[in-house]
Design a protein around this motif. Structure first.
Motif, PDB file in Angstrom:
ATOM      1  N   ILE A 191     -23.004 -90.074  -5.005  1.00 25.47           N
ATOM      2  CA  ILE A 191     -21.595 -90.488  -4.929  1.00 25.47           C
ATOM      3  C   ILE A 191     -21.327 -91.642  -5.902  1.00 25.47           C
ATOM      4  N   GLY A 192     -22.216 -92.617  -5.913  1.00 23.84           N
ATOM      5  CA  GLY A 192     -22.057 -93.753  -6.831  1.00 23.84           C
ATOM      6  C   GLY A 192     -22.060 -93.317  -8.279  1.00 23.84           C
ATOM      7  N   ASN A 193     -22.983 -92.421  -8.634  1.00 21.54           N
ATOM      8  CA  ASN A 193     -23.029 -91.912 -10.013  1.00 21.54           C
ATOM      9  C   ASN A 193     -21.727 -91.207 -10.380  1.00 21.54           C
ATOM     10  N   LEU A 194     -21.243 -90.358  -9.481  1.00 22.02           N
ATOM     11  CA  LEU A 194     -19.985 -89.651  -9.752  1.00 22.02           C
ATOM     12  C   LEU A 194     -18.841 -90.638  -9.977  1.00 22.02           C
ATOM     13  N   LEU A 217     -13.440 -93.742  -3.389  1.00 17.41           N
ATOM     14  CA  LEU A 217     -14.685 -93.472  -2.672  1.00 17.41           C
ATOM     15  C   LEU A 217     -14.423 -93.394  -1.175  1.00 17.41           C
ATOM     16  N   SER A 218     -15.238 -92.635  -0.494  1.00 16.11           N
ATOM     17  CA  SER A 218     -15.201 -92.568   0.966  1.00 16.11           C
ATOM     18  C   SER A 218     -15.769 -93.866   1.533  1.00 16.11           C
ATOM     19  N   PRO A 219     -15.392 -94.266   2.690  1.00 11.01           N
ATOM     20  CA  PRO A 219     -14.433 -93.603   3.565  1.00 11.01           C
ATOM     21  C   PRO A 219     -13.000 -94.005   3.241  1.00 11.01           C
ATOM     22  N   LEU A 220     -12.147 -93.016   3.134  1.00 12.31           N
ATOM     23  CA  LEU A 220     -10.717 -93.230   2.948  1.00 12.31           C
ATOM     24  C   LEU A 220     -10.010 -92.076   3.646  1.00 12.31           C
ATOM     25  N   ASP A 221      -9.216 -92.389   4.646  1.00 11.94           N
ATOM     26  CA  ASP A 221      -8.509 -91.352   5.380  1.00 11.94           C
ATOM     27  C   ASP A 221      -7.583 -90.576   4.455  1.00 11.94           C
ATOM     28  N   VAL A 250      -7.406 -84.932   9.434  1.00  6.55           N
ATOM     29  CA  VAL A 250      -7.593 -86.143   8.636  1.00  6.55           C
ATOM     30  C   VAL A 250      -9.040 -86.114   8.165  1.00  6.55           C
ATOM     31  N   LEU A 251      -9.231 -85.913   6.871  1.00  3.66           N
ATOM     32  CA  LEU A 251     -10.577 -85.810   6.303  1.00  3.66           C
ATOM     33  C   LEU A 251     -10.898 -87.053   5.490  1.00  3.66           C
ATOM     34  N   GLN A 252     -12.184 -87.206   5.173  1.00  2.00           N
ATOM     35  CA  GLN A 252     -12.648 -88.292   4.326  1.00  2.00           C
ATOM     36  C   GLN A 252     -13.578 -87.701   3.263  1.00  2.00           C
ATOM     37  N   PRO A 253     -13.008 -87.139   2.191  1.00  2.00           N
ATOM     38  CA  PRO A 253     -13.871 -86.611   1.127  1.00  2.00           C
ATOM     39  C   PRO A 253     -14.771 -87.724   0.598  1.00  2.00           C
ATOM     40  N   ASP A 254     -15.954 -87.351   0.104  1.00  2.00           N
ATOM     41  CA  ASP A 254     -16.859 -88.362  -0.455  1.00  2.00           C
ATOM     42  C   ASP A 254     -16.219 -89.073  -1.635  1.00  2.00           C
ATOM     43  N   LEU A 255     -15.545 -88.328  -2.480  1.00  2.00           N
ATOM     44  CA  LEU A 255     -14.738 -88.888  -3.565  1.00  2.00           C
ATOM     45  C   LEU A 255     -13.464 -88.065  -3.644  1.00  2.00           C
ATOM     46  N   LEU A 256     -12.398 -88.703  -4.093  1.00  2.00           N
ATOM     47  CA  LEU A 256     -11.171 -87.955  -4.308  1.00  2.00           C
ATOM     48  C   LEU A 256     -10.411 -88.556  -5.465  1.00  2.00           C
ATOM     49  N   PHE A 257      -9.610 -87.710  -6.080  1.00  2.00           N
ATOM     50  CA  PHE A 257      -8.779 -88.118  -7.212  1.00  2.00           C
ATOM     51  C   PHE A 257      -7.334 -87.803  -6.867  1.00  2.00           C
ATOM     52  N   ILE A 258      -6.472 -88.777  -7.115  1.00  2.00           N
ATOM     53  CA  ILE A 258      -5.028 -88.599  -6.959  1.00  2.00           C
ATOM     54  C   ILE A 258      -4.411 -88.781  -8.345  1.00  2.00           C
ATOM     55  N   ALA A 259      -3.736 -87.735  -8.828  1.00  2.00           N
ATOM     56  CA  ALA A 259      -3.092 -87.775 -10.138  1.00  2.00           C
ATOM     57  C   ALA A 259      -1.953 -88.788 -10.143  1.00  2.00           C
ATOM     58  N   VAL A 284     -20.346 -84.254  -1.277  1.00  2.00           N
ATOM     59  CA  VAL A 284     -21.773 -84.213  -1.572  1.00  2.00           C
ATOM     60  C   VAL A 284     -22.463 -83.718  -0.304  1.00  2.00           C
ATOM     61  N   LEU A 285     -23.178 -82.614  -0.423  1.00  2.00           N
ATOM     62  CA  LEU A 285     -23.784 -81.983   0.745  1.00  2.00           C
ATOM     63  C   LEU A 285     -24.852 -82.859   1.390  1.00  2.00           C
ATOM     64  N   SER A 286     -24.874 -82.807   2.710  1.00  2.00           N
ATOM     65  CA  SER A 286     -25.925 -83.411   3.519  1.00  2.00           C
ATOM     66  C   SER A 286     -26.548 -82.274   4.312  1.00  2.00           C
ATOM     67  N   PRO A 287     -27.845 -82.350   4.617  1.00  2.00           N
ATOM     68  CA  PRO A 287     -28.467 -81.252   5.368  1.00  2.00           C
ATOM     69  C   PRO A 287     -27.743 -80.931   6.677  1.00  2.00           C
ATOM     70  N   ARG A 288     -27.276 -81.952   7.389  1.00  2.00           N
ATOM     71  CA  ARG A 288     -26.634 -81.722   8.683  1.00  2.00           C
ATOM     72  C   ARG A 288     -25.199 -81.210   8.583  1.00  2.00           C
ATOM     73  N   HIS A 289     -24.544 -81.418   7.434  1.00  2.00           N
ATOM     74  CA  HIS A 289     -23.118 -81.111   7.346  1.00  2.00           C
ATOM     75  C   HIS A 289     -22.766 -80.121   6.245  1.00  2.00           C
ATOM     76  N   SER A 290     -23.744 -79.462   5.635  1.00  2.00           N
ATOM     77  CA  SER A 290     -23.438 -78.594   4.500  1.00  2.00           C
ATOM     78  C   SER A 290     -22.556 -77.413   4.894  1.00  2.00           C
ATOM     79  N   ALA A 291     -22.760 -76.848   6.072  1.00  2.00           N
ATOM     80  CA  ALA A 291     -21.927 -75.718   6.505  1.00  2.00           C
ATOM     81  C   ALA A 291     -20.471 -76.158   6.668  1.00  2.00           C
TER      82      ALA A 291
END
Length: 185
Positions: free
Chosen positions: A48-51, A69-73, A81-90, A111-118
């Motif tokens: 996430i930091g690299n991105l 960067l997450s967390p941001l509602d 109400v989601l918290q994408p790992d990163l998001l862009f607003i034009a 960014v996938l995590s083993p517990r949350h990839s699905a």
């Protein structure tokens, strides 16, 4: 000691319920249900930091909008109400940014995590499509790939799954170039 989540009646939760939660609880509201997310791994955070380090300076220099960067509602609806790992607003959608993001981001990155990839590959993918996110990246830190999906006529169109030898030139970020290998450095 009971949490505020346990004390809420069992029914579809709303944005009002979500806003009553403690700030230090990492939770998303998905289809009216609270979903608690575990703390990310160091590898997840590095990616996430690299991105962010790769995208933010280019986006700022080109005056395209803002990268967060997450967390941001990110409020998609009364029940989502989601918290994408990163998001862009034009820049054209800067009115969506206040104390939270109200409406779909132009780009959502998970960014996938083993517990949350699905959840990221199915549930969030469906929600991002339904609420009009223009581009969605699913970043796999294990396979070291970035799957890029573009919303066209209400459907996801796969632009491809890019590996470490590829270069990413996002449609929603004209002029931005990302070497995929640098995402996983």
């Amino acid at each position: 000691q009971r949490s505020i989540l346990e004390d809420m009646p069992h029914r579809l939760k709303t944005l009002d319920d979500y806003l009553r939660l403690d700030d230090d609880i990492r939770v998303e509201l998905i289809e009216g249900e609270f979903v608690v997310t575990a703390s990310p791994t160091p590898r997840h955070q590095v990616v996430i930091g690299n991105l962010h380090l790769l995208l933010e300076p280019q986006v700022r220099k080109l005056g395209l909008g803002k990268v967060f960067l997450s967390p941001l509602d990110t409020v998609l609806s009364r029940h989502n109400v989601l918290q994408p790992d990163l998001l862009f607003i034009a820049q054209d959608h800067s009115d969506r940014v206040g104390n939270r993001v109200n409406g779909p981001p132009d780009l959502a990155i998970e960014v996938l995590s083993p517990r949350h990839s699905a959840r990221d590959r199915k549930v969030k993918k469906r929600l991002y499509r339904r609420f009009g996110v223009r581009e969605y990246w699913i970043v796999d830190p294990v396979a070291e790939t970035v799957e890029v999906l573009e919303l066209k006529e209400g459907r996801w169109r796969a632009r491809g799954t890019l590996g470490k030898r590829d270069v990413l030139e996002p449609a929603v970020l004209p002029g931005v170039v990302v070497k995929v290998r640098e995402v996983f450095a």
